[in-house]
Design an enzyme around this catalytic site. Sequence first.
Site, PDB file in Angstrom:
ATOM      1  N   CYS A   1      11.058  67.397  14.785  1.00 27.33           N
ATOM      2  CA  CYS A   1       9.991  68.204  14.197  1.00 27.33           C
ATOM      3  C   CYS A   1       8.771  68.130  15.095  1.00 27.33           C
ATOM      4  CB  CYS A   1       9.657  67.759  12.777  1.00 27.33           C
ATOM      5  SG  CYS A   1       9.026  66.077  12.681  1.00 27.33           S
TER       6      CYS A   1
ATOM      7  N   CYS B   1       7.157  64.830  15.977  1.00 28.55           N
ATOM      8  CA  CYS B   1       7.789  64.039  17.040  1.00 28.55           C
ATOM      9  C   CYS B   1       7.125  64.349  18.382  1.00 28.55           C
ATOM     10  CB  CYS B   1       9.284  64.337  17.127  1.00 28.55           C
ATOM     11  SG  CYS B   1      10.230  63.912  15.643  1.00 28.55           S
TER      12      CYS B   1
ATOM     13  N   ASP C   1       0.005  96.607  28.017  1.00 27.40           N
ATOM     14  CA  ASP C   1       0.411  97.064  29.339  1.00 27.40           C
ATOM     15  C   ASP C   1       0.521  98.583  29.296  1.00 27.40           C
ATOM     16  OD1 ASP C   1       1.675  96.975  31.998  1.00 27.40           O
ATOM     17  OD2 ASP C   1       3.454  97.595  30.894  1.00 27.40           O
TER      18      ASP C   1
END
Length: 749
Positions: A16, A19, A441
């Site tokens: 997760c 961590c 763009d």
Amino acid sequence: MSTGTDVELLLTGMTCASCANRIERKLNKLDGVTATVNYATEKAKVTVADGISTDDLVAAVESAGYGAKLPPAADPAAAATGDSQETDADRALSALRTRLIVSALLSVPVIAMAMVPALQFTSWQWLSLTLASPVVIWGALPFHKATWTNLKHGAATMDTLVSMGTAAAFGWSVWALFWGDAGTPGMTHPFELTIERTSGTSNIYLEAAAGIITFILLGRYIEHKSKRNAGAALRALLDMGARDVAVLRDGVEHRIPVAQLVAGDEFVVRPGEKIATDGEVVEGRSAVDESMLTGESVPVEVGVGSSVVGATVNAGGRLVVKATRVGADTQLAQMARLVEDAQTGKAAVQRLADRISGIFVPIVIAIAVGTFGFWYGSGAGAAGALTAMVAVLIVACPCALGLATPTALMVGTGRGAQLGILIKGPEVLEQTRKVDTVVLDKTGTVTTGEMSLAETHVADGEDVAEVLRLAGALENASEHPIARAVADAARASGDLGQVEDFGNVEGLGVQGIVDGHAVLVGRPQLLAEWSQHLPESLQSEFDRASDRGLTAVAVGWDGRARAVLVVADQVKETSAAAIAELRQLGLRPILLTGDNERVARTVAAQVGIEPGDVYAEVLPSDKVEVVKKLQSEGKVVAMIGDGVNDAAALAQADLGLAMGTGTDVAIEASDLTLVRGDLRVAVDAIRLSRRTLSIIKSNLFWAFGYNTAAIPIAAAGLLNPMLAGAAMAFSSVSVVGNSLRLKRFKSSL
């Protein structure tokens, strides 16, 4: 290592976002170390000072309970495409899929027997135990391992609550079956919200234990599948390069793998071939399609002395190129590093459930332990105290919490797919609500991305159809992109003439005989060489097109200039409406393009973008810098693009949206993919993402609402574990029902 050395680590064992934070904190505690850990890509970018070795870094990660190793190669793009890393990721995903499928097959009959009294045959409870045991022991093994690792380091996560809750439910069921009354033949297990208060030894909760594991595994599989694609943009980038090359050795061509090419080698590039590496043209003239690099559809004319870039396409004549940069030094490899840096540089996204569980889990554990202690101390006995504690853990088990994100995501992404929108993962949704600036763009996003005939201007007395027929026939014999645009327009208007004696005049245009007419198409200089000067009216139109940044060609035959054809990349019909809708969502549109300033401002004016919000003549690295600049000003930026040149900017942006009509590289580097080329789909994508996030948040509220409201009741000894399981199941039903509302999302198209 020297001061300021950058090191990349491949990490294992994270379950997760917390961590990732733990590893990051552990690394940053080392003197002279600055680390950023990305949970999505499972990598750490570390800058180390003198005296710190890679072994020190790996040891620091391992001391936190996780694994770390160096990538297979120093080049980040090579690391991302390393065979061993890819194999490991595929193997891990396959193992998780197997674990999910087996757990689901075993859990379904357990849940069905517990919830439907009619299925409870004599001694059904022992079959439930047989089926549930592999799920709780083997299926939940990753959660148990993570819990043990976290507990050794004084931490508690979602894995902790999953492991403890399922272990409590399973352990109590085993106790009730072997030492209580639940193992008695003929025992039934009615699904009721209220039952008689007993010691609890006649009740089992195997369906809760097995069901929780299966639901959480489903969510984990969806997450890991999304994470598995994190390096696909880099693989797609490198796949765009040429595989082999024709090198000239003593005047003779030798075909060799591109990897064997060295700086200084001269190689041949034929029409239609990719240029093998960055270099300088030493022989020949041609038009080079650089759209993959610049995003612009107009090809670039090159000759002796011109620089060319690897992976671009030779669209015209034969070229001999001298290699100047190879391998990791090429512009393509640099773009790969840009994408990698942008992806890893993103702040690690913590899922909503993980953030809440960071506070919720320790509180639940403390309440459960306190409940046992209180009731045991008050004389209720071990059975009564354990019953109350199990009720607390079961009612707090994150079944609905585990469903909150994946169910909403599955329904939302399913609806999105119907509308041409692909959402990559739950972390994407968190950014859509915050976005206030959208960078677009130009080529392929706001415009069609393809050259087409925009205007036809003819001299007095000339027939437009005849001009197109003759010019189109001559251009049809050329491979030049501008020529193809003219030929396509002519073909759509009628049949083309027959061409004889076709010739290409380098840098000026083409000539030939069409149905007995000597036809010229190209620059005015070409026609002037044949004494076919443009009349004032046509010269005016030619100059006006040039002033707007458009491409114009002159057409003449039989001694006279007849017409001027203007070729351009056209603005999509729906772009202006889409940009107006983006403004209604509170977003500021900005136009970003590698094209020249004149073209950019013309397009911006057509679609309703302010002149001050136009960035023109920008390279891929410049696009990233524009996004970073906006972010440094406090803007939350969404980027919409479609080309390889947009990939790094898409990855750098807080939210990347790729047009599905674009390149694989852009799509893989983005967070959302718009399958259709209509910019209005971007509006739907943002609306759907925001709606899905809203559903997820309400799911989390109900998931915690049901469970947390019942925790005090369970702790007070007023809630039997069976009723706790029912409350947990009901909260799951609510979450699923709430998520299904996304099916009714309406498109604005």
